[in-house]
Design a protein around this motif. Sequence first.
Motif, PDB file in Angstrom:
ATOM      1  N   HIS A  15      27.916 -38.419  32.104  1.00  0.00           N
ATOM      2  CA  HIS A  15      26.968 -39.512  32.318  1.00  0.00           C
ATOM      3  C   HIS A  15      25.784 -38.869  33.013  1.00  0.00           C
ATOM      4  O   HIS A  15      25.924 -38.268  34.078  1.00  0.00           O
ATOM      5  CB  HIS A  15      27.583 -40.607  33.193  1.00  0.00           C
ATOM      6  CG  HIS A  15      26.612 -41.680  33.545  1.00  0.00           C
ATOM      7  ND1 HIS A  15      25.799 -41.615  34.661  1.00  0.00           N
ATOM      8  CD2 HIS A  15      26.299 -42.835  32.929  1.00  0.00           C
ATOM      9  CE1 HIS A  15      25.039 -42.675  34.710  1.00  0.00           C
ATOM     10  NE2 HIS A  15      25.322 -43.443  33.673  1.00  0.00           N
ATOM     11  N   LYS A  29      21.977 -38.954  34.759  1.00  0.00           N
ATOM     12  CA  LYS A  29      20.918 -39.736  35.403  1.00  0.00           C
ATOM     13  C   LYS A  29      19.812 -38.761  35.783  1.00  0.00           C
ATOM     14  O   LYS A  29      20.043 -37.808  36.516  1.00  0.00           O
ATOM     15  CB  LYS A  29      21.423 -40.456  36.646  1.00  0.00           C
ATOM     16  CG  LYS A  29      20.363 -41.360  37.288  1.00  0.00           C
ATOM     17  CD  LYS A  29      20.798 -41.953  38.608  1.00  0.00           C
ATOM     18  CE  LYS A  29      21.798 -43.054  38.447  1.00  0.00           C
ATOM     19  NZ  LYS A  29      22.064 -43.740  39.748  1.00  0.00           N
ATOM     20  N   ARG A  89      14.880 -40.435  26.337  1.00  0.00           N
ATOM     21  CA  ARG A  89      15.993 -40.868  27.188  1.00  0.00           C
ATOM     22  C   ARG A  89      17.283 -40.184  26.774  1.00  0.00           C
ATOM     23  O   ARG A  89      17.660 -40.195  25.620  1.00  0.00           O
ATOM     24  CB  ARG A  89      16.186 -42.380  27.114  1.00  0.00           C
ATOM     25  CG  ARG A  89      15.174 -43.174  27.884  1.00  0.00           C
ATOM     26  CD  ARG A  89      15.480 -43.135  29.389  1.00  0.00           C
ATOM     27  NE  ARG A  89      14.366 -43.593  30.176  1.00  0.00           N
ATOM     28  CZ  ARG A  89      14.285 -44.781  30.743  1.00  0.00           C
ATOM     29  NH1 ARG A  89      15.251 -45.641  30.597  1.00  0.00           N
ATOM     30  NH2 ARG A  89      13.235 -45.091  31.456  1.00  0.00           N
ATOM     31  N   GLU A  99      20.483 -42.570  31.866  1.00  0.00           N
ATOM     32  CA  GLU A  99      19.754 -43.413  32.814  1.00  0.00           C
ATOM     33  C   GLU A  99      18.607 -42.600  33.431  1.00  0.00           C
ATOM     34  O   GLU A  99      18.747 -41.406  33.659  1.00  0.00           O
ATOM     35  CB  GLU A  99      20.736 -43.856  33.901  1.00  0.00           C
ATOM     36  CG  GLU A  99      20.206 -44.838  34.874  1.00  0.00           C
ATOM     37  CD  GLU A  99      21.261 -45.269  35.895  1.00  0.00           C
ATOM     38  OE1 GLU A  99      20.855 -45.919  36.865  1.00  0.00           O
ATOM     39  OE2 GLU A  99      22.440 -44.934  35.732  1.00  0.00           O
TER      40      GLU A  99
END
Length: 114
Positions: A28, A30, A40, A43
């Motif tokens: 994940h 960010k 993108r 996040e």
Amino acid sequence: MSKKVFITGGAGFIGQAVAKAFKKSGYHVKTFDLLETKERTGEHVTGTIMFPEELYNAMKGSDYVIHLAAMLGVQRTEKGRLKCLNVNIAGTVNVLEAAVKAGVKKIVFASSSE
């Protein structure tokens, strides 16, 4: 549950490449930067490493930090040497302190510019 990586300077050329590699590996991702990302990869939080609380709030919950944020541009850094030192040194201290506070497992620091 996937591992979470937080990338400062995540809108930069190297930051975007690192983000893509981690995303492809199942993390994940960010990213955190003054600028919006062109593409993108996960996040994104717009912010600065100069504001410790803002940085910590964006970072918390992350397992790993890749610190790539810095003041860039030869002309800009030559004209503002003290500002450059402040951003690049104090900003790195802010990243390290936020990572300790957030319980981050590992930090990688890299610098490829000024």
